[in-house]
Design an enzyme around this catalytic site. Structure first.
Site, PDB file in Angstrom:
ATOM      1  CG  HIS A   1      -1.677   1.220   1.476  1.00 55.53           C
ATOM      2  ND1 HIS A   1      -2.995   1.367   1.076  1.00 55.53           N
ATOM      3  CD2 HIS A   1      -1.338   2.390   2.077  1.00 55.53           C
ATOM      4  CE1 HIS A   1      -3.425   2.565   1.424  1.00 55.53           C
ATOM      5  NE2 HIS A   1      -2.432   3.201   2.030  1.00 55.53           N
ATOM      6  CD  GLU A   2       1.932   3.438   3.706  1.00 54.36           C
ATOM      7  OE1 GLU A   2       2.188   4.530   3.137  1.00 54.36           O
ATOM      8  OE2 GLU A   2       0.929   3.268   4.411  1.00 54.36           O
TER       9      GLU A   2
ATOM     10  CG  HIS B   1       0.412   6.117  -0.608  1.00 61.73           C
ATOM     11  ND1 HIS B   1      -0.743   6.636  -1.160  1.00 61.73           N
ATOM     12  CD2 HIS B   1       0.041   5.588   0.595  1.00 61.73           C
ATOM     13  CE1 HIS B   1      -1.759   6.429  -0.335  1.00 61.73           C
ATOM     14  NE2 HIS B   1      -1.310   5.784   0.721  1.00 61.73           N
TER      15      HIS B   1
ATOM     16  CD  GLU C   1      -4.676   6.419   2.310  1.00 60.15           C
ATOM     17  OE1 GLU C   1      -4.372   5.223   2.404  1.00 60.15           O
ATOM     18  OE2 GLU C   1      -3.860   7.339   2.508  1.00 60.15           O
TER      19      GLU C   1
END
Length: 320
Positions: A140-141, A144, A207
């Protein structure tokens, strides 16, 4: 599973950035014109300088706030291996890896570019998640960084601050032009409110794409769903005093730590066997179950840095 294309995210980031900087430019131009200072070009340069300063010092401010210590491969071999594997899958340079010594379970990504990407985890998350869940959060990070949205967040977050600074300045003006000063102050306050809403909207949208990006990097949706469930539970156990210390950087976290106490009850209903995780079979059931979000929660979501977690896990179920 169908992972959404990021072109819509990029378009939203561009539009939001343009709107925010147009907003602050108009406010500053009106102030300069009213008081007889400078020309439009001067106002534009002022905004650019302020934004550049924010861009340059933003990562350092995150590091200081979170007490980040970067770790070598010898210190954290498993963590490095996970990040290296995800970076290779994302086809981007391996980010620097740091650990923040806080019990708040979370992870965050920041930096000035893909080459300057940093992924950090807290000591709390390392104690809470299993290896598959941790890798899903790291994915997930990583997303980003791959989407560059953390750079955009660093840039646009300065706009409401400029508007708020202008508003505060009018409160302490000499009163020489009361009517004009009051109008400027009210306009700056409105701009601050609208700017914050736009920043929060961008924060929430990114997100969803980072969740999908983690799946695209090879992580199973149920591992990320389970990790998010645990992060909410873990954040709900942290004292309000500890949460306030990192309030300023919570937009970089994987979940909204401030809203965890409100979300935990709804999330527990998704844990059908009450074992503290969301399994693949449980996520499959969520996919075909209609989820309801209370009206109050929908309103609160507008003022949140992250999407409602029930809606978020429902989206993950649709990727399974």
């Amino acid at each position: 599973m169908k992972v959404p294309s990021t072109w819509k995210l990029n378009l939203r980031l561009i539009i939001a950035t343009a709107l925010l900087f147009a907003l602050v430019y108009v406010i500053i131009a009106l102030i300069g014109t009213y008081f007889g200072y400078g020309r439009p070009l001067t106002f534009g340069i002022f905004v650019l300088i302020w934004t550049f300063i924010q861009y340059m010092i933003g990562p350092k401010m995150v590091e200081i706030t979170m007490g980040v210590r970067y770790v070598s491969e010898a210190e954290a071999p498993k963590l490095h291996q996970m990040v290296e594997d995800l970076a290779a899958r994302a086809n981007i340079p391996k980010p620097r890896i740091g650990i923040s010594q806080t019990n708040i379970p979370n992870a965050f990504a920041f930096g000035k570019s893909k080459k300057d990407g940093r992924i950090c985890v807290t000591s709390g998350i390392l104690k809470l998640l299993n290896e598959n869940e941790l890798k899903a959060v790291l994915g997930h990070e990583m997303s980003h960084i791959n989407h560059r949205d953390m750079v955009v967040m660093t840039l646009i977050s300065v706009v409401p601050l400029i508007c708020y600074w202008i508003y505060i300045s009018t409160l302490f003006s000499d009163g020489g032009r009361d009517n004009g000063t009051a109008i400027i102050g009210i306009g700056a306050l409105i701009a601050y409110f609208l700017g914050n809403l736009i920043v929060l909207f961008v924060s929430r949208v990114r997100e969803y794409y980072a969740d999908a990006g983690s799946v695209e990097l090879g992580n199973q949706p149920n591992y990320l769903a389970s990790a998010l469930y645990k992060l909410v539970y873990g954040s709900a156990m942290i004292s309000k005093e500890d949460l306030k210390q990192v309030e300023g950087v919570k937009a970089f976290f994987a979940n909204d730590i401030s809203d965890a106490r409100n979300e935990i009850d709804d999330l527990r209903s998704m844990d059908l066997d009450k074992d503290g995780t969301i399994s693949e079979s449980e996520l499959a059931q969520i996919k075909y179950t209609k989820t309801r979000v209370k009206t109050a929660d929908k309103i609160m979501e507008i003022f949140s840095t992250h999407p409602n977690m029930v809606k978020r896990i429902k989206r993950l179920s649709e990727l399974s």
